[in-house]
Scaffold this motif. Structure first.
Motif, mmCIF file in Angstrom:
data_model
loop_
_atom_site.group_PDB
_atom_site.id
_atom_site.type_symbol
_atom_site.label_atom_id
_atom_site.label_comp_id
_atom_site.label_asym_id
_atom_site.label_seq_id
_atom_site.Cartn_x
_atom_site.Cartn_y
_atom_site.Cartn_z
ATOM 1 N N GLY A 95 0.795 -1.227 0.000
ATOM 2 C CA GLY A 95 0.000 0.000 0.000
ATOM 3 C C GLY A 95 0.821 1.267 0.000
ATOM 4 O O GLY A 95 0.444 2.243 0.635
ATOM 5 N N GLY A 96 1.972 1.260 -0.695
ATOM 6 C CA GLY A 96 2.818 2.450 -0.759
ATOM 7 C C GLY A 96 3.679 2.668 0.477
ATOM 8 O O GLY A 96 4.360 3.688 0.576
ATOM 9 N N ARG A 97 3.654 1.739 1.410
ATOM 10 C CA ARG A 97 4.482 1.858 2.623
ATOM 11 C C ARG A 97 5.457 0.700 2.692
ATOM 12 O O ARG A 97 5.184 -0.384 2.185
ATOM 13 C CB ARG A 97 3.601 1.857 3.872
ATOM 14 C CG ARG A 97 2.689 3.079 3.919
ATOM 15 C CD ARG A 97 2.012 3.275 5.225
ATOM 16 N NE ARG A 97 2.988 3.448 6.293
ATOM 17 C CZ ARG A 97 2.682 3.439 7.585
ATOM 18 N NH1 ARG A 97 1.433 3.261 7.944
ATOM 19 N NH2 ARG A 97 3.599 3.602 8.499
ATOM 20 N N ASP A 98 6.578 0.927 3.334
ATOM 21 C CA ASP A 98 7.590 -0.104 3.527
ATOM 22 C C ASP A 98 7.701 -0.429 5.009
ATOM 23 O O ASP A 98 7.708 0.473 5.858
ATOM 24 C CB ASP A 98 8.950 0.363 2.994
ATOM 25 C CG ASP A 98 8.937 0.569 1.493
ATOM 26 O OD1 ASP A 98 8.270 -0.224 0.798
ATOM 27 O OD2 ASP A 98 9.596 1.516 1.014
ATOM 28 N N TYR A 99 7.797 -1.734 5.301
ATOM 29 C CA TYR A 99 7.886 -2.224 6.668
ATOM 30 C C TYR A 99 9.080 -3.161 6.796
ATOM 31 O O TYR A 99 9.522 -3.756 5.817
ATOM 32 C CB TYR A 99 6.622 -3.009 7.055
ATOM 33 C CG TYR A 99 5.350 -2.224 6.933
ATOM 34 C CD1 TYR A 99 4.909 -1.410 7.968
ATOM 35 C CD2 TYR A 99 4.574 -2.307 5.777
ATOM 36 C CE1 TYR A 99 3.729 -0.693 7.848
ATOM 37 C CE2 TYR A 99 3.395 -1.595 5.662
ATOM 38 C CZ TYR A 99 2.975 -0.790 6.697
ATOM 39 O OH TYR A 99 1.815 -0.087 6.588
ATOM 40 N N THR A 100 9.553 -3.302 8.019
ATOM 41 C CA THR A 100 10.602 -4.263 8.331
ATOM 42 C C THR A 100 10.060 -5.197 9.398
ATOM 43 O O THR A 100 9.461 -4.755 10.383
ATOM 44 C CB THR A 100 11.855 -3.539 8.884
ATOM 45 O OG1 THR A 100 12.296 -2.602 7.902
ATOM 46 C CG2 THR A 100 12.970 -4.526 9.178
ATOM 47 N N TYR A 101 10.248 -6.504 9.185
ATOM 48 C CA TYR A 101 9.823 -7.518 10.152
ATOM 49 C C TYR A 101 11.064 -8.291 10.542
ATOM 50 O O TYR A 101 11.726 -8.887 9.708
ATOM 51 C CB TYR A 101 8.780 -8.443 9.521
ATOM 52 C CG TYR A 101 8.102 -9.378 10.504
ATOM 53 C CD1 TYR A 101 7.061 -8.919 11.318
ATOM 54 C CD2 TYR A 101 8.495 -10.701 10.622
ATOM 55 C CE1 TYR A 101 6.424 -9.761 12.214
ATOM 56 C CE2 TYR A 101 7.859 -11.554 11.515
ATOM 57 C CZ TYR A 101 6.834 -11.077 12.307
ATOM 58 O OH TYR A 101 6.203 -11.919 13.196
ATOM 59 N N LEU A 102 11.418 -8.259 11.842
ATOM 60 C CA LEU A 102 12.643 -8.904 12.268
ATOM 61 C C LEU A 102 12.515 -9.564 13.624
ATOM 62 O O LEU A 102 11.595 -9.267 14.388
ATOM 63 C CB LEU A 102 13.799 -7.906 12.279
ATOM 64 C CG LEU A 102 13.822 -6.844 13.382
ATOM 65 C CD1 LEU A 102 15.253 -6.396 13.598
ATOM 66 C CD2 LEU A 102 12.985 -5.657 13.013
ATOM 67 N N ALA A 103 13.443 -10.483 13.882
ATOM 68 C CA ALA A 103 13.537 -11.115 15.195
ATOM 69 C C ALA A 103 14.292 -10.143 16.096
ATOM 70 O O ALA A 103 15.367 -9.668 15.736
ATOM 71 C CB ALA A 103 14.281 -12.439 15.093
#
Length: 173
Positions: A95-103
């Motif tokens: 949706g035009g946004r960037d996310y980071t998913y991390l441990a």
């Protein structure tokens, strides 16, 4: 805080279910075959995570063949490669946004500082939601509970690789 109880009903790898305000009843189901995770919750967009590989069972792998949608938005997920945890994080565009998913710790994963999940060995997973998180971010973090996030750390990745080599997951002796 959301508390999700784990169960393993027939035909599923895992089901995480609970109730939290203002979202209502939450259920994340990971099917054995096909490899699909679904999020159903009246207060959140429906989310689906799927992978075409049917040769193994388990949580949904994240690679170039994975499909992830949250509501009407399709997400693009790429896995980082490196030695540090932050370098191994998932990069998600939606949706035009960037996310980071991390441990961020032992059995702790976090979506861009917005939603943190803690899944110790046991029967519950706790999810902490930041006031800044919107319904799409919450749904994204919850559906990722159905993903194979072992590649987020070198240790989990190595153990997963050895176990995957030794076991096909098809229940054959």
């Amino acid at each position: 805080m959301i508390v999700l109880n784990r169960s393993v009903p027939p035909g599923a790898v895992i089901v995480l279910s609970g109730t939290a305000q203002p979202y209502g009843s939450i259920e994340v189901t990971v099917a054995k075959r096909p490899r699909v995770a679904t999020l159903e919750c009246p207060g959140l967009p429906r989310a689906v995570l799927s992978h075409p590989d049917t040769s193994r069972e388990g949580r949904v792998p994240l690679d170039e063949r994975t499909t992830l949608t949250v509501g009407e938005l399709r997400a693009v997920v790429t896995q980082g490669r490196g030695l540090a945890k932050k370098d191994r994080a998932l990069k998600i565009s939606m949706g035009g946004r960037d996310y980071t998913y991390l441990a961020t710790g032992a059995n702790v994963e976090e979506l861009a500082g917005l939603v943190r999940s803690h899944a110790p060995l046991g029967s519950t997973t706790t999810v902490t939601v930041s006031p800044e998180a919107g319904p799409y971010e919450v749904a994204l973090a919850l559906i990722l509970l159905g993903a194979d996030t072992n590649p987020l750390t070198l240790t989990r990745s190595a153990i997963s690789g050895v176990v995957g080599f030794l076991q096909t997951g098809q229940g054959e002796a």
